[in-house]
Design an enzyme around this catalytic site. Structure first.
Site, short mmCIF file in Angstrom:
data_model
loop_
_atom_site.label_atom_id
_atom_site.label_comp_id
_atom_site.label_asym_id
_atom_site.label_seq_id
_atom_site.Cartn_x
_atom_site.Cartn_y
_atom_site.Cartn_z
N HIS A 30 -7.22 -2.94 7.50
CA HIS A 30 -6.82 -2.99 6.19
C HIS A 30 -5.95 -1.52 6.09
O HIS A 30 -6.40 -0.80 5.13
CB HIS A 30 -7.52 -3.17 4.82
CG HIS A 30 -7.02 -3.25 3.45
ND1 HIS A 30 -6.32 -2.24 3.08
CD2 HIS A 30 -7.14 -4.26 2.70
CE1 HIS A 30 -5.86 -2.74 1.77
NE2 HIS A 30 -6.39 -3.88 1.58
N GLU A 69 -1.45 -4.45 7.31
CA GLU A 69 -2.72 -5.03 7.82
C GLU A 69 -2.70 -5.90 8.99
O GLU A 69 -2.06 -7.20 8.61
CB GLU A 69 -3.40 -5.74 6.60
CG GLU A 69 -3.46 -4.46 5.38
CD GLU A 69 -3.97 -5.41 4.07
OE1 GLU A 69 -4.83 -6.27 4.07
OE2 GLU A 69 -3.51 -4.99 2.98
C1 BG6 Z 1 -5.04 -6.39 -0.08
C2 BG6 Z 1 -4.90 -7.63 -0.89
O1 BG6 Z 1 -5.31 -6.86 1.28
O2 BG6 Z 1 -5.93 -5.52 -0.50
C3 BG6 Z 1 -4.76 -7.50 -2.29
O3 BG6 Z 1 -3.65 -8.16 -0.34
C4 BG6 Z 1 -5.72 -6.34 -2.68
O4 BG6 Z 1 -4.51 -8.54 -2.99
C5 BG6 Z 1 -5.78 -5.12 -1.81
O5 BG6 Z 1 -5.46 -5.83 -4.01
C6 BG6 Z 1 -7.03 -4.38 -2.16
O6 BG6 Z 1 -8.27 -5.01 -2.10
P1 BG6 Z 1 -9.63 -4.17 -2.56
O7 BG6 Z 1 -10.55 -5.26 -2.47
O8 BG6 Z 1 -9.80 -3.13 -1.53
O9 BG6 Z 1 -9.30 -3.39 -4.04
#
Ligand code: BG6
Length: 277
Positions: free
Chosen positions: A152, A252
């Site tokens: 991510h 990602e």
């Molecule tokens: C992204 C998702 O990968 O991560 C989003 O597609 C999400 O929908 C974002 O809001 C952040 O997620 P988190 O759990 O780290 O707040």
């Protein structure tokens, strides 16, 4: 050179450096949150409001989403549990121009209560001229298991209005904000909330930002998620300043949605990413 730091609350991270690069990797989540090249600044976006404590994922860097990407599986938390679990540091191998760090997460009673599988997740990070990261999942069960996952990556950018992402043209994507599928026809510019899963994506994706190009080379993945929360969602995000959406884009490298991975008993799957800044 490397050193393990322990914060007052017990949170541990590894700092590694060589003549080309410098990185910080939290043992929780095998989470790289700082990577700089030749004395420059952090090339990954890292929230000034991030927490560094067990049980909370660092906001920025490269959180690992594993064994699930997203929140489709109600029994598991969003993006799985790896990002908040403590990895074991297996080795650090260094020379003048590169440092290799290997970390491992194995199943525990805690993980089996969440996800009843016997596994080993080995994360290898190599910093030098480029940033390389891979995660290998080994299935120790007698039965098949399936995972979805992602690096991510939060890329720090000069300003979101300068960003153009190339390499996604001709891929179909699921726009998760409206639950519709579309085909990408143009290089992607971001001027609104974007939360998309691109399918059958190429191994190479390019992030153009003002006067530089960041290249992502991904192996073991057929899907790529692009995310920017934009104004409204950003103001509600945890550990994020309300203006942070201007400073990053997440690209990602994933195995998400239809691109899930089935791993047979005793077999391994590896997802890897190399970023050249
Ligand atoms: C992204 C998702 O990968 O991560 C989003 O597609 C999400 O929908 C974002 O809001 C952040 O997620 P988190 O759990 O780290 O707040």
């Amino acid at each position: 050179m490397h050193k393990i730091h322990t914060l007052e609350n017990g949170f541990k991270y590894l700092e590694v450096s060589n003549t080309l690069s410098h990185a910080k990797i939290a043992l929780q989540g095998a989470h790289i949150f700082y990577y700089a090249y030749k004395g420059g600044e952090n090339l990954l976006w890292l929230s000034e409001k991030s927490a560094y404590e067990y049980g909370v994922a660092i906001r920025g860097g490269i959180p690992l989403c594993w064994p699930r990407f997203g929140s489709i599986d109600e029994s598991l938390q969003q993006h799985g549990f790896a990002r908040t679990m403590l990895f074991e540091l297996l080795s650090v191998n260094e020379n003048d121009v590169s440092s290799e760090v290997i970390l491992k997460l194995s199943d525990t009673p805690e993980s089996r209560a969440l996800w009843n599988h016997r596994f080993e997740l080995v994360v290898r990070i190599v910093i030098g001229k480029t940033l390389q990261i891979s995660m290998s999942t080994k299935n120790f069960d007698e039965k098949e298991l399936f995972i979805t996952q992602a690096f991510h990556t939060y890329f720090r950018v000069s300003h979101i209005s300068n960003v153009v992402i190339k390499g996604l043209q001709n891929s179909y994507y699921l726009d998760t904000l409206i639950d519709e599928k579309h085909k990408e026809r143009e290089p992607l510019r971001i001027n609104q909330e974007v939360d998309r899963v691109y399918m059958d994506t190429d191994d190479f994706i390019y992030l153009y930002d003002k006067d530089r190009v960041i290249t992502l080379k991904t192996i073991g993945s057929a899907s790529t998620v692009v995310w920017n929360p934009w104004i409204e969602k950003c103001s509600k995000m945890s550990y994020m300043d309300k203006n942070a959406y201007k400073e990053f884009v997440c690209i990602e490298s994933a195995n998400a949605f239809d691109d899930f991975i089935l791993i047979k008993s005793k077999k391994i799957h590896t997802l890897s990413l190399e970023v050249s800044f």
